[in-house]
Write an enzyme that holds these catalytic residues in place. Structure first.
Site, PDB file in Angstrom:
ATOM      1  N   THR A 174     -17.108 -31.103  -7.626  1.00 56.31           N
ATOM      2  CA  THR A 174     -16.116 -30.153  -7.125  1.00 56.31           C
ATOM      3  C   THR A 174     -15.787 -29.171  -8.237  1.00 56.31           C
ATOM      4  O   THR A 174     -15.249 -29.558  -9.278  1.00 56.31           O
ATOM      5  CB  THR A 174     -14.843 -30.878  -6.663  1.00 56.31           C
ATOM      6  OG1 THR A 174     -15.175 -31.791  -5.624  1.00 56.31           O
ATOM      7  CG2 THR A 174     -13.812 -29.878  -6.152  1.00 56.31           C
ATOM      8  N   HIS A 188     -11.027 -25.694  -1.337  1.00 53.79           N
ATOM      9  CA  HIS A 188     -10.151 -26.733  -1.890  1.00 53.79           C
ATOM     10  C   HIS A 188      -8.886 -26.894  -1.038  1.00 53.79           C
ATOM     11  O   HIS A 188      -7.789 -27.129  -1.554  1.00 53.79           O
ATOM     12  CB  HIS A 188      -9.777 -26.424  -3.339  1.00 53.79           C
ATOM     13  CG  HIS A 188      -9.649 -27.654  -4.192  1.00 53.79           C
ATOM     14  ND1 HIS A 188     -10.557 -27.994  -5.161  1.00 53.79           N
ATOM     15  CD2 HIS A 188      -8.719 -28.632  -4.223  1.00 53.79           C
ATOM     16  CE1 HIS A 188     -10.199 -29.112  -5.760  1.00 53.79           C
ATOM     17  NE2 HIS A 188      -9.083 -29.519  -5.197  1.00 53.79           N
ATOM     18  N   TYR A 191     -15.110 -33.832 -11.208  1.00 59.97           N
ATOM     19  CA  TYR A 191     -14.830 -32.489 -11.683  1.00 59.97           C
ATOM     20  C   TYR A 191     -15.580 -32.289 -12.997  1.00 59.97           C
ATOM     21  O   TYR A 191     -16.126 -33.234 -13.574  1.00 59.97           O
ATOM     22  CB  TYR A 191     -13.326 -32.306 -11.909  1.00 59.97           C
ATOM     23  CG  TYR A 191     -12.503 -32.366 -10.650  1.00 59.97           C
ATOM     24  CD1 TYR A 191     -12.445 -31.281  -9.794  1.00 59.97           C
ATOM     25  CD2 TYR A 191     -11.771 -33.508 -10.324  1.00 59.97           C
ATOM     26  CE1 TYR A 191     -11.690 -31.320  -8.635  1.00 59.97           C
ATOM     27  CE2 TYR A 191     -11.011 -33.560  -9.165  1.00 59.97           C
ATOM     28  CZ  TYR A 191     -10.980 -32.465  -8.324  1.00 59.97           C
ATOM     29  OH  TYR A 191     -10.237 -32.511  -7.181  1.00 59.97           O
ATOM     30  N   SER A 245     -12.590 -39.601  -5.135  1.00 57.19           N
ATOM     31  CA  SER A 245     -12.303 -38.705  -6.250  1.00 57.19           C
ATOM     32  C   SER A 245     -12.307 -39.460  -7.570  1.00 57.19           C
ATOM     33  O   SER A 245     -11.880 -40.619  -7.635  1.00 57.19           O
ATOM     34  CB  SER A 245     -10.932 -38.047  -6.042  1.00 57.19           C
ATOM     35  OG  SER A 245     -10.539 -37.322  -7.186  1.00 57.19           O
ATOM     36  N   LYS A 301     -19.514 -28.844  -4.185  1.00 55.04           N
ATOM     37  CA  LYS A 301     -18.386 -28.570  -3.295  1.00 55.04           C
ATOM     38  C   LYS A 301     -17.603 -27.370  -3.810  1.00 55.04           C
ATOM     39  O   LYS A 301     -17.308 -27.289  -5.004  1.00 55.04           O
ATOM     40  CB  LYS A 301     -17.477 -29.791  -3.219  1.00 55.04           C
ATOM     41  CG  LYS A 301     -16.367 -29.712  -2.189  1.00 55.04           C
ATOM     42  CD  LYS A 301     -15.650 -31.065  -2.096  1.00 55.04           C
ATOM     43  CE  LYS A 301     -14.580 -31.061  -1.026  1.00 55.04           C
ATOM     44  NZ  LYS A 301     -13.432 -30.214  -1.396  1.00 55.04           N
TER      45      LYS A 301
END
Length: 405
Positions: free
Chosen positions: A167, A293, A141, A119, A269
């Site tokens: 994501t 999520h 993100y 991440s 995602k």
């Protein structure tokens, strides 16, 4: 030493555990309540997080009694990376459950022949994680402006990331019926005093950090500007919240920018609808993860295993489909593969292993899943995960959910 002896006194005799459920229980006992609470919580009433697991239990299997194969293969590829087991480490933010955090997870994934997902909210820098496992996908993100995102892609590429995961499934739902665990913005003396009643009882957890000579890191080093300091988790979260949400043109831009920069694959995602999966094809993405999520997006979203088959049927011949959400057993993995996934991604399962026993605990979780997959393949009478189809399952009427198709 027998397994029964380990179970009688697991901490003194052996830290091995035989299921993800046991790893979760050990994590619960080991972690301070706010840390454990952050791992298990879902949004609002928790309807989606509950359905993610319950839906797997609705699916049965149809085993054979004879004609089984002596050897069974679990190998596959996702975005060009070879996997010895169809289980990928899903990117999760700030892993304060263990001082080695994402580096320990990356080493465990490498030891078991699979991909590490990192991440951009992680507590360890991408350079250290890729060094521990070259088969690393970097996750982003949609935060900051495009120049900032390009800089972050450039850093991930320079570090050697093998793919990019975008994501986008997040609606910033704040309310939780049971209350949100308190997470400090940073760990300092004042914070230590305030949290002492909840932390001092977790002696083993404290000793791990003391032995490593570190304190739980609540910064996001992969979001640091060039030559600048890493923001706190909440500083990074604020940037994310205040960035205008992306359009499908933005998704196409992100994919094209990463491809031009690195020539490496791109995963989107958070897909739960057939029409979104088709738009992902149009945007040129290489893979999608059918995901809600982990129940932390919009509560009431169906379990991902319920929406997987309609999506895989619609677009599985045009891009790669993986799934995450609720996977706790090897049989769960087999069910997802039979319904069209190339592999699954796990999040909470490996975090519980990390909390229970560091790198070895993550390896233990992957071994538990491997054993469960192998047992299911044996019983179903197939020699490879490539042979799995919906006909190997007992699926109740009305199980699947299809939207936008």
């Amino acid at each position: 030493m027998s397994r029964s002896a380990w179970r009688e006194n697991p901490w003194k005799q052996n830290p091995w555990f035989e299921s993800v459920a046991v790893a979760q229980e050990r994590a619960r006992k080991r972690l301070p309540q706010p840390v454990y609470g952050a791992l298990v919580a879902g949004s609002e009433r928790g309807q989606t997080i509950a359905d993610n697991q319950a839906a797997f239990a609705e699916i049965g299997v149809a085993p054979h009694v004879a004609g089984h194969h002596e050897k069974r293969s679990m190998e596959t590829t996702v975005m060009g990376e070879h996997l010895s087991i169809p289980v990928i480490i899903s990117p999760t933010g700030v892993q304060a459950v263990h001082p080695d955090g994402e580096v320990a997870v990356a080493r465990a994934a490498a030891a078991r022949g699979t991909v590490m997902g990192l991440s951009n909210f992680a507590s360890k820098p991408v350079e250290e994680v890729v060094a521990a496992n070259p088969a690393t996908f970097f996750q982003m993100y949609w935060t900051g402006d495009r120049d900032v995102m390009i800089q972050r892609m450039q850093r991930a590429h320079a570090a050697g990331a093998r793919g990019l995961i975008a994501t986008l499934d997040w609606s910033f739902s704040m309310g939780r019926d049971w209350g949100s665990p308190e997470i400090p913005e940073k760990v300092d003396l004042r914070t230590a005093v305030r949290f002492a009643p909840k932390v001092l009882t977790k002696v083993r957890w404290m000793k791990e950090f003391a032995k490593a000579g570190v304190i739980p890191d609540l910064t996001a080093p992969n979001l640091a500007p060039p030559g600048g300091a890493a923001p706190t988790f909440f500083g990074a979260y604020y940037e994310w919240m205040t960035t205008p949400p992306p359009s499908w043109d933005d998704v196409a831009w992100m994919r094209a920018t990463w491809a031009k920069l690195s020539g490496r694959p791109f995963m989107l995602k958070g897909v739960c609808r057939v029409d979104d999966a088709r738009r992902a094809v149009d945007a040129g993405v290489d893979a999608i993860s059918v995901s809600n999520h982990g129940g932390n997006n919009l509560d009431g979203t169906p379990a991902t295993i319920r929406v997987l088959h309609p999506i895989a049927t619609a677009v599985g011949d045009q891009l790669e489909v993986v799934m995450d959400g609720g996977v706790r057993r090897g049989s769960d993995v087999v069910k997802a593969l039979a319904l069209g996934a190339r592999a699954v991604m796990i999040g909470r399962a490996y975090l519980w292993g990390l909390a229970a026993n560091g790198q070895t605990g993550v390896e233990n979780v992957l071994d538990v899943l491997r054993g469960g997959i192998d047992s299911a393949l044996l019983g179903l009478g197939v020699a490879s995960i490539d042979e799995l189809t919906p006909e190997h399952l007992v699926i109740p009427d009305g199980f699947h959910r299809s939207f936008g198709g």
